[in-house]
Design a protein around this motif. Structure first.
Motif, PDB file in Angstrom:
ATOM      1  N   SER A  39      -3.843  10.458  -4.452  1.00  0.00           N
ATOM      2  CA  SER A  39      -3.600   9.030  -4.265  1.00  0.00           C
ATOM      3  C   SER A  39      -4.821   8.313  -3.710  1.00  0.00           C
ATOM      4  N   ALA A  40      -4.870   7.028  -3.977  1.00  0.00           N
ATOM      5  CA  ALA A  40      -5.825   6.152  -3.312  1.00  0.00           C
ATOM      6  C   ALA A  40      -5.151   5.610  -2.054  1.00  0.00           C
ATOM      7  N   THR A  41      -5.913   5.401  -0.999  1.00  0.00           N
ATOM      8  CA  THR A  41      -5.326   4.895   0.246  1.00  0.00           C
ATOM      9  C   THR A  41      -6.326   4.037   1.011  1.00  0.00           C
ATOM     10  N   THR A  42      -5.776   3.141   1.794  1.00  0.00           N
ATOM     11  CA  THR A  42      -6.625   2.295   2.643  1.00  0.00           C
ATOM     12  C   THR A  42      -6.754   2.872   4.049  1.00  0.00           C
ATOM     13  N   ARG A  43      -6.061   3.967   4.339  1.00  0.00           N
ATOM     14  CA  ARG A  43      -6.178   4.516   5.688  1.00  0.00           C
ATOM     15  C   ARG A  43      -7.541   5.180   5.853  1.00  0.00           C
ATOM     16  N   LYS A  44      -7.976   5.312   7.100  1.00  0.00           N
ATOM     17  CA  LYS A  44      -9.281   5.880   7.388  1.00  0.00           C
ATOM     18  C   LYS A  44      -9.291   7.389   7.133  1.00  0.00           C
ATOM     19  N   LYS A  45     -10.453   7.878   6.750  1.00  0.00           N
ATOM     20  CA  LYS A  45     -10.626   9.309   6.519  1.00  0.00           C
ATOM     21  C   LYS A  45     -10.581  10.054   7.851  1.00  0.00           C
ATOM     22  N   ARG A  46      -9.825  11.139   7.883  1.00  0.00           N
ATOM     23  CA  ARG A  46      -9.705  11.952   9.089  1.00  0.00           C
ATOM     24  C   ARG A  46     -10.727  13.085   9.059  1.00  0.00           C
ATOM     25  N   LYS A  58     -10.190   3.923   0.045  1.00  0.00           N
ATOM     26  CA  LYS A  58     -10.566   2.582  -0.397  1.00  0.00           C
ATOM     27  C   LYS A  58     -10.463   1.585   0.755  1.00  0.00           C
ATOM     28  N   SER A  59     -11.276   0.545   0.667  1.00  0.00           N
ATOM     29  CA  SER A  59     -11.111  -0.570   1.602  1.00  0.00           C
ATOM     30  C   SER A  59      -9.907  -1.386   1.141  1.00  0.00           C
ATOM     31  N   LYS A  60      -9.414  -2.256   1.991  1.00  0.00           N
ATOM     32  CA  LYS A  60      -8.287  -3.105   1.608  1.00  0.00           C
ATOM     33  C   LYS A  60      -8.646  -3.974   0.415  1.00  0.00           C
ATOM     34  N   GLU A  61      -9.900  -4.432   0.376  1.00  0.00           N
ATOM     35  CA  GLU A  61     -10.353  -5.278  -0.734  1.00  0.00           C
ATOM     36  C   GLU A  61     -10.399  -4.479  -2.034  1.00  0.00           C
ATOM     37  N   GLU A  62     -10.885  -3.241  -1.960  1.00  0.00           N
ATOM     38  CA  GLU A  62     -10.950  -2.398  -3.157  1.00  0.00           C
ATOM     39  C   GLU A  62      -9.554  -2.068  -3.666  1.00  0.00           C
ATOM     40  N   SER A  77       3.070   0.107   0.598  1.00  0.00           N
ATOM     41  CA  SER A  77       2.400  -0.049   1.889  1.00  0.00           C
ATOM     42  C   SER A  77       3.325   0.381   3.020  1.00  0.00           C
ATOM     43  N   PHE A  78       2.758   1.087   3.992  1.00  0.00           N
ATOM     44  CA  PHE A  78       3.485   1.535   5.167  1.00  0.00           C
ATOM     45  C   PHE A  78       2.604   1.339   6.393  1.00  0.00           C
ATOM     46  N   ASN A  79       3.124   0.634   7.393  1.00  0.00           N
ATOM     47  CA  ASN A  79       2.388   0.443   8.642  1.00  0.00           C
ATOM     48  C   ASN A  79       0.962  -0.066   8.408  1.00  0.00           C
ATOM     49  N   ASP A  80       0.843  -1.067   7.564  1.00  0.00           N
ATOM     50  CA  ASP A  80      -0.438  -1.705   7.276  1.00  0.00           C
ATOM     51  C   ASP A  80      -1.418  -0.777   6.552  1.00  0.00           C
ATOM     52  N   ARG A  81      -0.900   0.282   5.958  1.00  0.00           N
ATOM     53  CA  ARG A  81      -1.723   1.174   5.143  1.00  0.00           C
ATOM     54  C   ARG A  81      -1.130   1.227   3.742  1.00  0.00           C
ATOM     55  N   SER A  82      -1.978   1.190   2.744  1.00  0.00           N
ATOM     56  CA  SER A  82      -1.506   1.197   1.361  1.00  0.00           C
ATOM     57  C   SER A  82      -1.838   2.513   0.675  1.00  0.00           C
ATOM     58  N   TYR A  83      -0.948   2.930  -0.203  1.00  0.00           N
ATOM     59  CA  TYR A  83      -1.122   4.161  -0.964  1.00  0.00           C
ATOM     60  C   TYR A  83      -0.766   3.870  -2.418  1.00  0.00           C
ATOM     61  N   GLY A  84      -1.483   4.484  -3.350  1.00  0.00           N
ATOM     62  CA  GLY A  84      -1.173   4.266  -4.757  1.00  0.00           C
ATOM     63  C   GLY A  84      -1.767   5.355  -5.631  1.00  0.00           C
ATOM     64  N   THR A  85      -1.260   5.482  -6.847  1.00  0.00           N
ATOM     65  CA  THR A  85      -1.721   6.500  -7.792  1.00  0.00           C
ATOM     66  C   THR A  85      -2.639   5.868  -8.833  1.00  0.00           C
ATOM     67  N   PRO A  86      -3.924   6.235  -8.849  1.00  0.00           N
ATOM     68  CA  PRO A  86      -4.867   5.672  -9.829  1.00  0.00           C
ATOM     69  C   PRO A  86      -4.487   6.040 -11.261  1.00  0.00           C
ATOM     70  N   LYS A  87      -4.334   5.038 -12.090  1.00  0.00           N
ATOM     71  CA  LYS A  87      -3.902   5.259 -13.469  1.00  0.00           C
ATOM     72  C   LYS A  87      -4.925   6.066 -14.275  1.00  0.00           C
ATOM     73  N   SER A  88      -6.200   5.724 -14.166  1.00  0.00           N
ATOM     74  CA  SER A  88      -7.233   6.384 -14.966  1.00  0.00           C
ATOM     75  C   SER A  88      -7.345   7.866 -14.627  1.00  0.00           C
ATOM     76  N   TYR A  89      -7.160   8.200 -13.348  1.00  0.00           N
ATOM     77  CA  TYR A  89      -7.249   9.596 -12.900  1.00  0.00           C
ATOM     78  C   TYR A  89      -6.145  10.429 -13.560  1.00  0.00           C
ATOM     79  N   VAL A  90      -4.919   9.901 -13.564  1.00  0.00           N
ATOM     80  CA  VAL A  90      -3.793  10.624 -14.153  1.00  0.00           C
ATOM     81  C   VAL A  90      -3.937  10.701 -15.672  1.00  0.00           C
ATOM     82  N   GLU A  91      -4.330   9.613 -16.309  1.00  0.00           N
ATOM     83  CA  GLU A  91      -4.471   9.592 -17.767  1.00  0.00           C
ATOM     84  C   GLU A  91      -5.523  10.594 -18.236  1.00  0.00           C
TER      85      GLU A  91
END
Length: 212
Positions: A39-46, A58-62, A77-91
């Motif tokens: 997934s793509a996410t706006t949360r910070k890398k740990r 990703k940044s929030k803008e990206e 989005s959960f707790n001001d963090r967004s998560y999503g599945t990149p379409k091109s990656y799966v395709e």
């Protein structure tokens, strides 16, 4: 004549149903057959996490740009963090003949089905509500009020179960893993997924019909 295109497999279920455990055992048992979507996410890398391994960071803008350009199969989005599945990656993966597993929540699963009607949706549930509550309590990591909240969410999600293609009743783990694997393999043999192979055979047999 096998269909050389991979499948998008969505694995959802109630919190505590065991979908994550099923997914991990499936990947361990069949490492060359299945690929877990990233997934793509706006949360910070740990510490210890790598770009493209745990997430695409990703940044929030990206992330918003990916939404605007229809580059996500699903997102939430959960707790001001967004998560999503990149379409091109799966395709890219399914076009390379690889089966891709998305372990996502119900709302995301329905988004995927809308954009990819051919996606295979599997819903994981324990044998009963009592067993679900017992498993949540058995974790020993959540307060009773949190468990109650999760049970309330599960109640709402239960009314979306019939949007899925198959129901996986997770009683015995090994049986559930085998069932998921067998369903996926059977899906590859569906005539609706093998149109090119059917047409090829029809063309090859045309010359034998001339004498009729």
């Amino acid at each position: 004549m096998e269909n050389d295109k991979g499948l998008i497999i969505v694995l959802s279920g109630f919190s505590g149903a065991g979908k994550g455990t099923i997914m991990k055992h499936l990947l361990k048992s069949h490492p060359s057959e299945y690929h877990l979507s990233i997934s793509a996410t706006t949360r910070k890398k740990r510490p210890g996490e790598q770009e493209g391994r745990e997430y695409f960071f990703k940044s929030k803008e990206e992330f918003q740009s990916m939404i605007d350009n229809d580059e996500l199969l699903e997102y939430a989005s959960f707790n001001d963090r967004s998560y999503g599945t990149p379409k091109s990656y799966v395709e890219e993966l399914i076009n390379d003949g690889k089966d891709v597993i998305l372990e996502i929540e119900v709302q995301g699963a329905l988004q995927v089905k809308e954009k990819f009607p051919e996606a295979l949706l599997l819903f994981v549930t324990p044998p009963s509500a009592a067993v679900l509550k017992e498993r949540l309590l058995g974790r020993g990591t959540e307060e009773p009020e949190v468990v109650a909240q999760r049970m309330a969410i599960s109640s709402k999600e239960s009314y979306l179960m019939d949007n899925y293609d198959y129901l996986i009743i997770n009683d015995m783990l090994d049986d559930s893993v085998s069932k998921v694997h067998n369903i996926i393999q059977c899906e590859h043999a569906r005539t609706t997924r093998n149109g090119d192979s059917i047409k090829k055979m029809q063309e090859e047999l045309k010359e034998f019909s001339k004498g009729e």
